[in-house]
Design a protein around this motif. Structure first.
Motif, PDB file in Angstrom:
ATOM      1  N   ILE A  60       0.824  -1.214   0.000  1.00 40.43           N
ATOM      2  CA  ILE A  60       0.000   0.000   0.000  1.00 40.43           C
ATOM      3  C   ILE A  60       0.857   1.263   0.000  1.00 40.43           C
ATOM      4  O   ILE A  60       0.523   2.251  -0.638  1.00 40.43           O
ATOM      5  N   GLY A  61       1.973   1.243   0.711  1.00 41.61           N
ATOM      6  CA  GLY A  61       2.856   2.411   0.783  1.00 41.61           C
ATOM      7  C   GLY A  61       2.222   3.602   1.466  1.00 41.61           C
ATOM      8  O   GLY A  61       2.163   4.696   0.892  1.00 41.61           O
ATOM      9  N   PRO A  62       1.771   3.456   2.717  1.00 35.00           N
ATOM     10  CA  PRO A  62       1.086   4.574   3.380  1.00 35.00           C
ATOM     11  C   PRO A  62       2.031   5.678   3.831  1.00 35.00           C
ATOM     12  O   PRO A  62       3.225   5.455   4.015  1.00 35.00           O
ATOM     13  N   ASP A  63       1.451   6.843   4.019  1.00 44.29           N
ATOM     14  CA  ASP A  63       2.168   7.963   4.616  1.00 44.29           C
ATOM     15  C   ASP A  63       2.024   7.937   6.133  1.00 44.29           C
ATOM     16  O   ASP A  63       2.859   8.484   6.848  1.00 44.29           O
ATOM     17  N   VAL A  64       0.941   7.321   6.589  1.00 46.12           N
ATOM     18  CA  VAL A  64       0.684   7.226   8.032  1.00 46.12           C
ATOM     19  C   VAL A  64      -0.108   5.957   8.326  1.00 46.12           C
ATOM     20  O   VAL A  64      -0.973   5.563   7.545  1.00 46.12           O
TER      21      VAL A  64
END
Length: 149
Positions: free
Chosen positions: A89-93
């Motif tokens: 997913i590569g989340p920022d948070v």
């Protein structure tokens, strides 16, 4: 993978989400406020070791979570490595639930060890809005057993 690999900000929420209740909806709506997209990882039953086994199958829990307005995409967790969907997913948070057993610093350290560049936040509590409102799957199960068991 880092938060710079996509155009919009992504947040991840995660949990068991068994017998969905207003506390879950509050958590997901608050998590969605952290980014443009909210991805939710629903734990597989085999990975739930910190509490009673879920009542509902993982796919059913994922489908119900995915129907909530704040959720852009709901995913099943990985069978053996909880960080696989996070890497994809590569989340920022990552937004942890108010009462989830995870420690923010330990999660941040594990992300750092795997080269995943994202922040860790924790959602706030949701107080009952009326007398008798249940904000816990365990309390819902207890009520069912009390009334129908």
């Amino acid at each position: 993978m880092s938060g710079d690999d996509h155009d919009s900000e992504r947040a991840v929420a995660q949990g068991t989400f068994d017998l969905l209740h207003p506390g879950h909806v509050h958590y997901l709506r608050e998590a969605a406020e952290h980014a443009d997209e909210l991805h939710v990882i629903v734990a597989r039953s085999s990975n739930v070791s910190h509490k009673e086994d879920p009542v509902l199958p993982a796919r059913q829990r994922r489908d119900v979570v995915g129907a909530i307005d704040a959720v852009d995409e709901a995913h099943l967790g990985h069978e053996s490595d909880i960080f696989v969907p996070i890497e994809r997913i590569g989340p920022d948070v990552i937004v942890l639930g108010y009462d989830q057993h995870h420690d923010e610093d330990a999660v941040a350290a594990a992300l750092d060890d795997r080269g995943i560049d994202c922040d860790v936040a924790r959602a706030g509590p949701r107080d009952p809005k009326y007398d008798g409102e249940l904000l816990s799957t365990g309390r819902i199960v207890d009520r069912i057993l009390e009334r129908r068991g």
